[in-house]
Design a protein around this motif. Sequence first.
Motif, short mmCIF file in Angstrom:
data_model
loop_
_atom_site.label_atom_id
_atom_site.label_comp_id
_atom_site.label_asym_id
_atom_site.label_seq_id
_atom_site.Cartn_x
_atom_site.Cartn_y
_atom_site.Cartn_z
N UNK A 9 -17.09 107.53 63.42
CA UNK A 9 -16.26 106.33 63.49
C UNK A 9 -16.85 105.20 62.65
N UNK A 10 -16.01 104.29 62.23
CA UNK A 10 -16.47 103.13 61.46
C UNK A 10 -17.50 102.37 62.27
N UNK A 11 -18.52 101.86 61.60
CA UNK A 11 -19.55 101.09 62.29
C UNK A 11 -20.79 100.90 61.43
N UNK A 12 -21.77 100.20 61.99
CA UNK A 12 -23.04 99.95 61.33
C UNK A 12 -24.00 101.10 61.62
N UNK A 13 -24.58 101.68 60.57
CA UNK A 13 -25.51 102.79 60.69
C UNK A 13 -26.72 102.55 59.81
N UNK A 14 -27.80 103.30 60.06
CA UNK A 14 -28.95 103.21 59.17
C UNK A 14 -28.51 103.56 57.76
N UNK A 15 -29.07 102.86 56.81
CA UNK A 15 -28.71 103.08 55.41
C UNK A 15 -29.02 104.52 55.02
N UNK A 16 -28.05 105.25 54.46
CA UNK A 16 -28.27 106.65 54.10
C UNK A 16 -29.30 106.82 52.98
#
Length: 62
Positions: A9-16
């Motif tokens: 889902x859309x959201x803030x995640x650790x930078x890939x």
Amino acid sequence: MTPTTAAAPAGWYRDPLGLPQLRWWNGISWTNNIQEQRPELLGTEGGYAAERSALAGAGAVA
């Protein structure tokens, strides 16, 4: 992606890229929107850095 494959889902995640920041995933692809990591969000389920609900109070969720 096939019709049976579910995207995160859309959201803030650790930078890939492994950078010490959060990056916005719009549900389809990574965007250029970044945010400083927040210690209280590290180590959440699956290693993801954030949940949209956790950042809603900070005004970071559209």
